[in-house]
Structure formats: C-alpha cells, structure tokens
Scaffold this active site. Structure first.
Site, mmCIF file in Angstrom:
data_model
loop_
_atom_site.group_PDB
_atom_site.id
_atom_site.type_symbol
_atom_site.label_atom_id
_atom_site.label_comp_id
_atom_site.label_asym_id
_atom_site.label_seq_id
_atom_site.Cartn_x
_atom_site.Cartn_y
_atom_site.Cartn_z
ATOM 1 N N CYS A 125 6.054 12.957 -13.782
ATOM 2 C CA CYS A 125 7.002 12.120 -14.381
ATOM 3 C C CYS A 125 7.144 10.560 -13.680
ATOM 4 C CB CYS A 125 8.349 12.643 -14.418
ATOM 5 S SG CYS A 125 9.055 13.010 -12.849
ATOM 6 N N HIS A 170 0.966 -1.252 -0.106
ATOM 7 C CA HIS A 170 -0.099 0.074 0.129
ATOM 8 C C HIS A 170 0.799 1.307 -0.056
ATOM 9 C CE1 HIS A 170 -3.564 -2.514 1.706
ATOM 10 N NE2 HIS A 170 -3.027 -2.778 0.404
#
Ligand code: APR
Length: 275
Positions: free
Chosen positions: A133, A122
């Site tokens: 990016c 997670h």
C-alpha cells in the site's frame, strides 16, 4: 588545519546571503562513525560493485559475507549520534541563514540533530515503506535494530526471497521494507530539493564525492540561479572545480568554526537576513 582567513571568508560570504541550502553526503556522518562509500576503506572501496549497484549488488556477489557486512553496517549506524557538523547546521538554521538540508544520507542524523527542513533524496533507513500500500511509517531506533538483528541472525546466506519473507508486516497485510532508495529506484524529495537549489543564494556542499545523480546536479542548478558554492571536504570532489570556495577539512571541525566567525560578525551588529 584551515586558516582563520579562509574560515572568515566563508563566514562573510554566508553573512551576506538571505537563503543558504546545504547539500550533504556521507562525509558529514563520517565523524559519527558511519563509513563513507568511496573513501579509502569505505564500503564501495571494499566492495567495488556497490558503487553502481549498492548494498544489494554487494550481498548478491558475496552472499556468504552478507550477514557480517550487514551487521558491520548496522553496528556503525547503531552507535552513531549527530556530530558537531550536524549541530553547526542547526545553529546556522537558528541564526537565520540556513533554510534547508538536502541530504544523500539515510542515517536520520540531520533530523536527530534538530534540522527542521531535511530533504532525504536517498530515503531514510528508520522509515518503513509498505510494498503493497506504500504507507510509510517511522520506526523507533530500538525496535528497528531489533527487527534487523533478528532478520540478519536468521540469515545464513543472502537471498532476496529470504529477506522478503522476514520483512515486518504492514497493517494492510503487505510487507514493509526500510525506505532507503536502492540503485535504479527513483530518488525521493527531488522536486523539493530542486526548488531549494533554485531558491538559495548560497549552497554548502558538504562531504560528498559528487558523483551520484541527480543529487550531484543540484550545485549546478543553484549556481545557474546565481548562488555561490562553498565546499567542505578533506579532499577535492567532482564538484570542487565549480565552487567559489573550497575548504579542505572535516565538516565536524570547519562548520563550527564558521558558525563562531558568523557570531562575531553578527556581534558587530550585522543583522542576519530576515528569516
Ligand atoms: N568531513 C567532510 N567530508 C568528508 C569527511 C569529513 N569528516 N570524511 C570523508 N569526507 C568526504 C570524502 O572525501 C568524500 O568526498 O566525504 C565524501 C564521501 O563520498 P562518498 O563516500 O562517495 O559518499 P556520497 O558522496 O554521500 O555518496 C553518494 O552514493 O552509494 C551511494 O547512496 C549512496 O548516498 C550515497 C551516494
């Protein structure tokens, strides 16, 4: 208090294994002062919409409470240090039993404790990910908390636009967000976690309610590969029924006792598996 017999039974199971994998949930960090989610008093117990929509759903439903909810969560994380449960997993790794920790936690505590192979399904709160990016970079605790506190202090009420406009910038000019996986987003390190579940001959299931997938599917993957399952939890979870051994209690208390029992077994010249 769990009996010595049960502790020794778990230790004997582990001592006969070559490759142990741990699957951890919020319960492992409970003794570090970080709230769990579905426990009585946990985050989603207080804000039920979080169980299916996460912290964003909670803040969307309680925009005026968002600053204090976030600050409360932050205070817990800020003070948190690895506890004896995290450190016992490092011991198991150094003794040659534990090969990897697969965690659902985003608090970085397994890494801070010294675990060397950690798969964070997670994500990790202290890592920033650029929305433009996709570059990821670990932010130190102090600058991270300073950044978040400034963001929360500016917040009068929750709005995604306001949060987005106050996110730190990436060197490419894009905005960077904490690299924790939100509900509905793909989890991280899944191929590696699946590989560890398939390769292990014993999985420790530690402090998880076992209701969030795909993490909750990993014990079944391990078991179908012939692995034994040992669960440690103060209460039964959705995974208890499939486990070979259920140790009722806290990981911070039980894991160190298992390590001590293993050291006794090792002391009787039962050589640990080849690392
Ligand atoms: N030691 C071991 N287990 C504990 C302890 C403790 N000291 N304290 C609580 N527990 C157990 C609880 O009994 C419960 O079964 O930890 C479990 C915590 O369950 P959840 O709060 O549901 O946390 P988790 O299973 O990690 O949730 C999975 O749900 O909301 C998402 O992204 C979030 O990663 C989280 C995921």
């Amino acid at each position: 208090m769990i009996s010595h017999e049960m502790i020794d039974k778990a230790a004997r199971l582990i001592s006969g294994c070559k490759r142990v994998t741990a699957l951890s949930g919020a319960g492992v960090s409970a003794e570090s002062g970080i709230s769990t989610y579905r426990d009585a008093g946990g985050l989603w117990d207080r804000y039920p919409e979080g169980s299916s929509g996460g912290i964003l759903a909670v803040m969307t439903n309680h925009p005026e409470d968002a600053p204090q909810i976030l600050m409360g969560f932050l205070e817990g994380i800020k003070k948190a240090k690895p506890n004896p449960g995290h450190r016992a997993l490092v011991d198991l790794e150094e003794m040659g039993y534990l090969r990897a920790v697969i965690t659902q936690n985003v608090d970085n505590l397994h890494r801070e404790a010294g675990s060397s192979q950690v798969f964070e399904m997670h994500g990790n709160l202290y890592r920033l990910r650029c929305l433009k990016c996709n570059k990821k970079e670990i932010m130190g605790r102090e600058p991270y908390f300073k950044m978040l506190e400034e963001l929360i202090n500016k917040m009068t009420r929750f709005s995604l636009e306001e949060i987005a406009s106050n996110l730190p910038s990436c060197s490419c000019g894009g905005s960077a967000r904490p690299d924790a996986v939100a509900f509905g987003e793909p989890v991280q390190d899944l191929p590696e976690a699946m590989a560890e579940a398939k390769a292990c001959d014993l999985m420790l299931i530690l402090g998880t309610s076992g209701v969030v997938y795909p993490a909750a599917s990993l014990p079944g993957v391990a078991q179908s590969g012939g692995a034994k399952l040992i669960e440690i939890n103060p209460q039964q979870s959705a995974l208890t029924g499939r486990c070979d051994l259920f140790l009722e209690g806290k990981t911070g208390e039980i894991l160190p006792r298992i390590v001590s029992s293993l050291r006794e077994i090792q002391g009787k010249n039962i050589i640990p598996p080849e690392s």
